[in-house]
Write a protein that holds these residues in place. Sequence first.
Motif, PDB file in Angstrom:
ATOM      1  N   ALA A  79     -17.317 -53.773  32.299  1.00 52.70           N
ATOM      2  CA  ALA A  79     -16.607 -54.831  31.561  1.00 52.70           C
ATOM      3  C   ALA A  79     -15.796 -54.248  30.421  1.00 52.70           C
ATOM      4  O   ALA A  79     -14.758 -54.806  30.028  1.00 52.70           O
ATOM      5  CB  ALA A  79     -17.608 -55.858  31.030  1.00 52.70           C
ATOM      6  N   HIS A  80     -16.241 -53.139  29.856  1.00 47.85           N
ATOM      7  CA  HIS A  80     -15.527 -52.513  28.743  1.00 47.85           C
ATOM      8  C   HIS A  80     -15.241 -51.058  29.083  1.00 47.85           C
ATOM      9  O   HIS A  80     -16.009 -50.405  29.798  1.00 47.85           O
ATOM     10  CB  HIS A  80     -16.366 -52.598  27.462  1.00 47.85           C
ATOM     11  N   MET A  81     -14.120 -50.557  28.525  1.00 47.76           N
ATOM     12  CA  MET A  81     -13.720 -49.181  28.784  1.00 47.76           C
ATOM     13  C   MET A  81     -14.800 -48.201  28.331  1.00 47.76           C
ATOM     14  O   MET A  81     -15.107 -47.219  29.027  1.00 47.76           O
ATOM     15  CB  MET A  81     -12.406 -48.871  28.066  1.00 47.76           C
ATOM     16  N   MET A 134     -16.611 -45.312  30.610  1.00 46.28           N
ATOM     17  CA  MET A 134     -16.626 -43.889  30.246  1.00 46.28           C
ATOM     18  C   MET A 134     -18.055 -43.349  30.152  1.00 46.28           C
ATOM     19  O   MET A 134     -18.339 -42.207  30.523  1.00 46.28           O
ATOM     20  CB  MET A 134     -15.905 -43.692  28.914  1.00 46.28           C
ATOM     21  N   ALA A 135     -18.969 -44.199  29.644  1.00 48.99           N
ATOM     22  CA  ALA A 135     -20.367 -43.776  29.557  1.00 48.99           C
ATOM     23  C   ALA A 135     -20.937 -43.510  30.944  1.00 48.99           C
ATOM     24  O   ALA A 135     -21.721 -42.571  31.151  1.00 48.99           O
ATOM     25  CB  ALA A 135     -21.188 -44.836  28.829  1.00 48.99           C
ATOM     26  N   GLN A 136     -20.541 -44.346  31.924  1.00 50.53           N
ATOM     27  CA  GLN A 136     -20.988 -44.131  33.300  1.00 50.53           C
ATOM     28  C   GLN A 136     -20.469 -42.795  33.846  1.00 50.53           C
ATOM     29  O   GLN A 136     -21.190 -42.058  34.530  1.00 50.53           O
ATOM     30  CB  GLN A 136     -20.511 -45.269  34.190  1.00 50.53           C
ATOM     31  N   VAL A 137     -19.200 -42.484  33.537  1.00 51.27           N
ATOM     32  CA  VAL A 137     -18.609 -41.228  33.997  1.00 51.27           C
ATOM     33  C   VAL A 137     -19.393 -40.038  33.450  1.00 51.27           C
ATOM     34  O   VAL A 137     -19.767 -39.121  34.190  1.00 51.27           O
ATOM     35  CB  VAL A 137     -17.129 -41.132  33.574  1.00 51.27           C
ATOM     36  N   ARG A 138     -19.668 -40.052  32.137  1.00 49.33           N
ATOM     37  CA  ARG A 138     -20.371 -38.929  31.522  1.00 49.33           C
ATOM     38  C   ARG A 138     -21.798 -38.800  32.053  1.00 49.33           C
ATOM     39  O   ARG A 138     -22.306 -37.698  32.245  1.00 49.33           O
ATOM     40  CB  ARG A 138     -20.391 -39.109  30.001  1.00 49.33           C
ATOM     41  N   ALA A 139     -22.452 -39.979  32.284  1.00 44.53           N
ATOM     42  CA  ALA A 139     -23.836 -39.943  32.752  1.00 44.53           C
ATOM     43  C   ALA A 139     -23.943 -39.355  34.146  1.00 44.53           C
ATOM     44  O   ALA A 139     -24.899 -38.629  34.464  1.00 44.53           O
ATOM     45  CB  ALA A 139     -24.434 -41.345  32.730  1.00 44.53           C
ATOM     46  N   GLU A 140     -22.974 -39.621  34.998  1.00 42.10           N
ATOM     47  CA  GLU A 140     -23.084 -39.171  36.389  1.00 42.10           C
ATOM     48  C   GLU A 140     -22.390 -37.834  36.648  1.00 42.10           C
ATOM     49  O   GLU A 140     -22.890 -37.007  37.398  1.00 42.10           O
ATOM     50  CB  GLU A 140     -22.514 -40.229  37.333  1.00 42.10           C
ATOM     51  N   LEU A 141     -21.210 -37.624  35.998  1.00 40.11           N
ATOM     52  CA  LEU A 141     -20.438 -36.419  36.292  1.00 40.11           C
ATOM     53  C   LEU A 141     -20.448 -35.404  35.160  1.00 40.11           C
ATOM     54  O   LEU A 141     -20.013 -34.266  35.345  1.00 40.11           O
ATOM     55  CB  LEU A 141     -18.989 -36.798  36.619  1.00 40.11           C
ATOM     56  N   ASP A 197     -12.227 -58.024  36.296  1.00 37.28           N
ATOM     57  CA  ASP A 197     -13.510 -58.166  35.624  1.00 37.28           C
ATOM     58  C   ASP A 197     -13.784 -57.066  34.600  1.00 37.28           C
ATOM     59  O   ASP A 197     -14.909 -56.832  34.212  1.00 37.28           O
ATOM     60  CB  ASP A 197     -14.651 -58.183  36.647  1.00 37.28           C
ATOM     61  N   GLY A 198     -12.742 -56.324  34.173  1.00 33.85           N
ATOM     62  CA  GLY A 198     -12.952 -55.302  33.161  1.00 33.85           C
ATOM     63  C   GLY A 198     -12.027 -54.117  33.337  1.00 33.85           C
ATOM     64  O   GLY A 198     -10.811 -54.284  33.456  1.00 33.85           O
ATOM     65  N   PHE A 199     -12.620 -52.914  33.441  1.00 33.71           N
ATOM     66  CA  PHE A 199     -11.846 -51.689  33.542  1.00 33.71           C
ATOM     67  C   PHE A 199     -12.369 -50.813  34.686  1.00 33.71           C
ATOM     68  O   PHE A 199     -13.559 -50.864  35.025  1.00 33.71           O
ATOM     69  CB  PHE A 199     -11.909 -50.911  32.222  1.00 33.71           C
ATOM     70  N   GLU A 200     -11.446 -50.046  35.256  1.00 32.81           N
ATOM     71  CA  GLU A 200     -11.777 -49.169  36.380  1.00 32.81           C
ATOM     72  C   GLU A 200     -11.298 -47.751  36.057  1.00 32.81           C
ATOM     73  O   GLU A 200     -10.174 -47.561  35.611  1.00 32.81           O
ATOM     74  CB  GLU A 200     -11.102 -49.678  37.648  1.00 32.81           C
TER      75      GLU A 200
END
Length: 297
Positions: free
Chosen positions: A9-11, A15-22, A36-39
């Motif tokens: 829903a928020h940028m 970004m937190a998802q990106v850092r957590a996984e990659l 529905d937010g940002f991609e």
Amino acid sequence: MRLKLFRAAHMADAMAQVRAELGLDALILNTRKVADGFEITAALEPEPEPEQALADPGRIAALTWHGVPPDLHPALAHGDLEDAIARAVQFEALPLGPHERPIMLTGAPGAGKTLTIARLATRLVMSGVTPMVITTDSKRAGATEQLAAFIRLLGVPLLVASHPVSLARALAQRRDGAPVLIDTAGADAREPACAEELRGLANTAGAYMAFVLPAGLDPAEAADLAVAHAACGALSLIATRLDLAHRLGGVIAAAAACRRPLTEAGIGPGAADGLVPFTPALLAARLTRFQGRDNVS
């Protein structure tokens, strides 16, 4: 490159998802606002393949000269030879301490079993331990007399037990956990009858079986013999005649094929110093000893 699409829903959440996984090394390829937010489209570069050390041509030539099977060359062709040997071939000490299982030597006729028994007995006596020595070889003419002559000077009696029943009786005379050394008749474990006989003796004695292999054999033949004896229960290899054989591919091929450790090496004619523990350093020295291997390091 590993690509992954992240939505939130928020940028900041995306970004937190990106850092957590990659992780922090992720590459951001694209960002866009969606209903529905940002991609975020992100990627991670794969880890670079480690550089493969170049094989030493001199080492490969030496291994080929010795007859070491080609499939073992990659493991032995890089870095310090002693370290490479220690990684490619197993080594361990023969269990000669008190209260250990009886040690039973097997191998083809003429492999050096009887002489090895005499040398092990000599080592024990010189260390202050009196072993129990048994022979099951009633087939070869003079076999009992030969071993008796070897150990007579040690003050060690020789017991003769040619079949499992008499072997059990002989072992009943063991006292105070004395080391037990058992010599056997020459046998080819690839023959079913010989294999069955070896298993019967080993089971009766509860023995630690060691396969005695003379150096200098054709590598394929040595490997076949070692695998057959391992299938009968051999737990280690003793290599003899290293003082006579220049090409040691058979010893390495046998140890690798049967996945059993090398324990002892016959290096000379002496009763007291002709048998020594087998180590990676000893094998490395033998591989570099003769003409054609001066450039092995």
